[in-house]
Structure formats: C-alpha cells, structure tokens
Design an enzyme around this catalytic site. Sequence first.
Site, mmCIF file in Angstrom:
data_model
loop_
_atom_site.group_PDB
_atom_site.id
_atom_site.type_symbol
_atom_site.label_atom_id
_atom_site.label_comp_id
_atom_site.label_asym_id
_atom_site.label_seq_id
_atom_site.Cartn_x
_atom_site.Cartn_y
_atom_site.Cartn_z
ATOM 1 N N LYS A 187 -7.409 -9.346 1.058
ATOM 2 C CA LYS A 187 -8.137 -9.428 -0.387
ATOM 3 C C LYS A 187 -8.820 -10.664 -0.713
ATOM 4 C CE LYS A 187 -4.658 -6.141 -2.109
ATOM 5 N NZ LYS A 187 -5.496 -5.095 -2.816
ATOM 6 N N ASN A 220 -6.466 0.780 -7.239
ATOM 7 C CA ASN A 220 -6.609 -0.356 -6.126
ATOM 8 C C ASN A 220 -6.947 -1.643 -6.862
ATOM 9 O OD1 ASN A 220 -6.223 -1.184 -3.686
ATOM 10 N ND2 ASN A 220 -8.480 -1.392 -3.546
ATOM 11 N N GLU A 240 -9.491 -1.190 -9.824
ATOM 12 C CA GLU A 240 -10.227 -0.214 -9.313
ATOM 13 C C GLU A 240 -9.656 1.152 -9.807
ATOM 14 O OE1 GLU A 240 -13.002 -1.654 -5.569
ATOM 15 O OE2 GLU A 240 -11.404 -0.340 -5.316
ATOM 16 N N ARG A 246 -6.211 7.077 -8.574
ATOM 17 C CA ARG A 246 -5.374 6.131 -7.824
ATOM 18 C C ARG A 246 -6.099 4.839 -8.365
ATOM 19 N NH1 ARG A 246 -6.930 3.442 -3.038
ATOM 20 N NH2 ARG A 246 -4.656 2.862 -2.483
ATOM 21 N N TYR A 252 0.701 -1.339 -0.026
ATOM 22 C CA TYR A 252 -0.091 -0.085 -0.029
ATOM 23 C C TYR A 252 0.915 1.267 -0.065
ATOM 24 C CZ TYR A 252 -3.880 -2.968 1.603
ATOM 25 O OH TYR A 252 -4.851 -3.813 1.639
ATOM 26 N N HIS A 267 -12.281 2.932 7.292
ATOM 27 C CA HIS A 267 -11.018 2.385 6.491
ATOM 28 C C HIS A 267 -10.500 1.344 7.539
ATOM 29 C CE1 HIS A 267 -10.499 5.347 3.292
ATOM 30 N NE2 HIS A 267 -10.063 4.155 2.578
HETATM 31 C C1 HEM Z 1 -10.340 0.229 1.214
HETATM 32 C C2 HEM Z 1 -13.259 3.808 0.578
HETATM 33 C C3 HEM Z 1 -9.810 6.951 -0.473
HETATM 34 C C4 HEM Z 1 -6.472 3.413 0.595
HETATM 35 C C5 HEM Z 1 -11.326 1.221 1.407
HETATM 36 C C6 HEM Z 1 -12.666 0.345 1.622
HETATM 37 C C7 HEM Z 1 -13.628 1.406 1.704
HETATM 38 C C8 HEM Z 1 -12.780 2.567 1.104
HETATM 39 C C9 HEM Z 1 -14.911 1.303 1.803
HETATM 40 C C10 HEM Z 1 -12.966 -0.991 2.356
HETATM 41 C C11 HEM Z 1 -12.682 -1.189 3.461
HETATM 42 C C12 HEM Z 1 -13.379 -2.334 4.095
HETATM 43 O O1 HEM Z 1 -12.699 -3.379 4.154
HETATM 44 O O2 HEM Z 1 -14.734 -2.405 4.534
HETATM 45 C C13 HEM Z 1 -12.783 4.984 0.463
HETATM 46 C C14 HEM Z 1 -13.250 6.145 -0.062
HETATM 47 C C15 HEM Z 1 -12.456 7.086 -0.396
HETATM 48 C C16 HEM Z 1 -11.111 6.328 -0.248
HETATM 49 C C17 HEM Z 1 -14.795 6.598 0.068
HETATM 50 C C18 HEM Z 1 -12.419 8.499 -0.638
HETATM 51 C C19 HEM Z 1 -12.737 9.468 0.156
HETATM 52 C C20 HEM Z 1 -8.687 6.179 -0.344
HETATM 53 C C21 HEM Z 1 -7.334 6.725 -0.469
HETATM 54 C C22 HEM Z 1 -6.462 5.675 -0.099
HETATM 55 C C23 HEM Z 1 -7.491 4.611 0.400
HETATM 56 C C24 HEM Z 1 -7.388 8.120 -0.930
HETATM 57 C C25 HEM Z 1 -5.101 5.811 -0.270
HETATM 58 C C26 HEM Z 1 -4.085 6.521 -0.918
HETATM 59 C C27 HEM Z 1 -7.402 2.254 0.792
HETATM 60 C C28 HEM Z 1 -6.625 1.005 0.852
HETATM 61 C C29 HEM Z 1 -7.704 0.125 0.875
HETATM 62 C C30 HEM Z 1 -8.884 0.736 1.111
HETATM 63 C C31 HEM Z 1 -5.181 0.690 0.762
HETATM 64 C C32 HEM Z 1 -7.510 -1.575 0.869
HETATM 65 C C33 HEM Z 1 -7.895 -2.044 -0.360
HETATM 66 C C34 HEM Z 1 -7.403 -3.338 -0.818
HETATM 67 O O3 HEM Z 1 -6.262 -3.768 -0.149
HETATM 68 O O4 HEM Z 1 -8.060 -3.901 -1.612
HETATM 69 N N1 HEM Z 1 -11.509 2.134 0.745
HETATM 70 N N2 HEM Z 1 -11.600 5.143 0.133
HETATM 71 N N3 HEM Z 1 -8.716 5.008 0.092
HETATM 72 N N4 HEM Z 1 -8.609 2.146 0.829
HETATM 73 FE FE1 HEM Z 1 -9.978 3.669 0.663
#
Ligand code: HEM
Length: 343
Positions: free
Chosen positions: A317, A225, A265, A223, A37, A193
Amino acid sequence: MTIQFNDESFRDDYTFHNSEWAIKRFPFPFHEDSYMYSVNMEQHRGGPEGSVYEMRFDVDEHYVSEMKDRAIVLDQDPLRCQSLPHMTLAGWDLLELIMVSKSEDYPDLFELHRNGNQWRWINKPLGIDHSFTFMDETTLPYGPMEYITRQAQGDFAVLDQRDEMLWMDAGMVTTQADWSLDFDIGMNFFEWHAPVPKAHEMGIFKRALKFLLNIQQGAPARRLNWTMTVNPLLDTSPENYHKWGIQKTTLTPENIAHKQHLRVELQTFFRLPRSNALVFPIRCYLCSFQDLMTVPKWGRRLHRVVRDLPVELATYKGFIDNRPMMLDYLSQFDDGLPTSPGV
Ligand code: HEM
C-alpha cells in the site's frame, strides 16, 4: 436534496476539503481493530439515508471538481480511457445504467427523457443538455463509455465475461491507487491481481471470481478497499509516479495531520443487460487524518490497524516508510479503551 459543490483542486495547490457532512458520511472501512484481506462482498441495494451507500452512484460535493480533474488527466494522457472494439455495446449498457440511475436518484440534478431511441440527457451541475440517438455513436462527442464516465465520479473497469473468466477489456481510470489501465488492458482477473500480496495464497481471488461471475442483473454488490495517500491526490497512477511518489517524502510531524489522507474505495459491481459485461465502478473518497480524528472511535481504531498491519500489506500500500511517523501522530488519539465491533 441540494448539494453545494466545492470549487477545489486535487493537484498543485490542493484546495480539496471535506465539509462536516462529508466527514460524517465518510466510509470508514474498519469494522474491527485489525485488518486483513477478505472476500468482503455484500449486496448494493441502498443503505442508510445520506450514506455513500444510499444511491447506486453516489454524487457528492466533490462532483464538479472531480470531473474537471478527470478532464485534465485525459487531456494529458488519452490512454487512461480505452475500450476494445467488442466493448462498445457494454459502453451503451453503462451509459444507460448511469443515466437511468442518476436521473431517478437525483431528479433535481439529472434528467433523462426517452422517446424510443431519441434520448435527451440533462446534467445540471456540469451544464450539459444533449439530445442523441441511443446506440448511434455518431450522435455523441465521445464513445458511450467515455461520454458518460466523464460525468460520473470514480473509475470504471468494464469486464467482458467469457470462458468462466473476467477480462479487463475497457475502462476509464484516472483516480487509481497505483495501477494502470494501459498495462492491464486485455488481462484476466488473476493476471491483473498478480501484484497483490497474500490474497492469492488465501484463496481470496478464486472465491471472489466465483462470486463475480454469478452476479445477476438488478442485484449489484459492493465492497470497500483502502490505502493511504499523501496530499489529496486523485491521480496516483504509475504513469505519473514521478510526480506524486516523491511527495511521500515531504511528510513531517508538523504537516502530517492535514497532508496524510486515508483513501477509501467504494467498489461496486453491476451486471450489464445486453452485453452481459460486468462493470466495476471504483469510487475514491479521501479524508485527512485531522478530519478523521474528529471522530474519536475512528482515531483509536486507525492507530491500531496501522500499527498491526502486516509488513507486506503496508509495503504494497506504499506507506511502510511513513508508518512510524503516522503511528507517532495517531497514538495521541488512542486512549487504550476497547472499541465495539462495527464502524
Ligand atoms: C487490487 C482490479 C475485484 C481484491 C486490485 C488492483 C486492481 C484490481 C487493478 C491493483 C493491482 C495492482 O497492484 O496492480 C479489480 C477489478 C475487479 C476486482 C477490475 C472486478 C472485477 C476484486 C474483488 C476482490 C478484490 C471482488 C476481493 C474480494 C483485491 C485486493 C487488492 C486488489 C485485496 C489489493 C488492494 C490493496 O491492498 O490496496 N484489484 N479488482 N478485487 N483487489 Fe481487485
């Protein structure tokens, strides 16, 4: 540009498929042979011609079928679309952003005619020609956010910004990687998060939030993912885990090439003008392992990334159990040659 729309399904008989064009422009997310990450944000102001980054809201061959799939999900579970009462203005902002962007970026597919508050929206792929009054909900069949996101690929989280924080106060979420809008509605950036491993300790979310709070109108960011999905399912929600979770156990060495998909994504971030809300479109691209392997450098690299991914991430994941089988398959495509940085 003319797009040939696929007639395909993301459930039951899974007729989803990618054309050669779609494979070529697939947003392969790995810039090096390992993955961890990071705050991997960049400006979203166009990209190479034909790439998924070129337009503000990418429209591709899956558009019509994805919108049909969304309608099925909403029919079965209306709570996939929610908007708290104070978010209606942000919904209008989003409707405007998408209509303006699509009509400018794809003039052969979408038209927007504006005369004061009297707007006419033409969406040719979905056969819609609708006149309405901007800012008057009674002239639309749904609220403004729901109306426009039933016509736009990808999920949408609409975040209210207050007290130096982002709040998930509205969204359309039918193609998610195992998280729930109904569970997260009203939560803040750190709360939703919470389940993510490692990233909190690495300070990623603190830095990411600071970046997001400062995004300005007209200067969107993006970005990537990624995760893994068995079968080309768009709806991998917790609500339907009983339907899709079990499908992970159907993977075999014989079917892995076409059943296992890399799920990427493309996440973008736009500041909205009147409400000052932030919209977070999450566009899902699926590609089967066999299609990915047609690009030799992707085959090599995917093997190394999957092999070396920390256990916590492979578990989060959701593919830790299938990892050995994936590696058996992918290792055939890794000739041990060095890869160069970049995709
Ligand atoms: C995962 C929403 C922005 C990094 C997630 C999850 C949600 C989410 C709902 C899933 C969490 C779960 O397991 O229930 C959002 C929303 C964002 C946002 C609405 C915008 C405001 C970001 C940003 C970053 C980030 C800017 C990093 C730079 C991550 C990471 C994961 C994650 C690393 C785990 C993903 C994986 O391993 O598949 N996010 N996120 N997110 N988010 Fe965000």
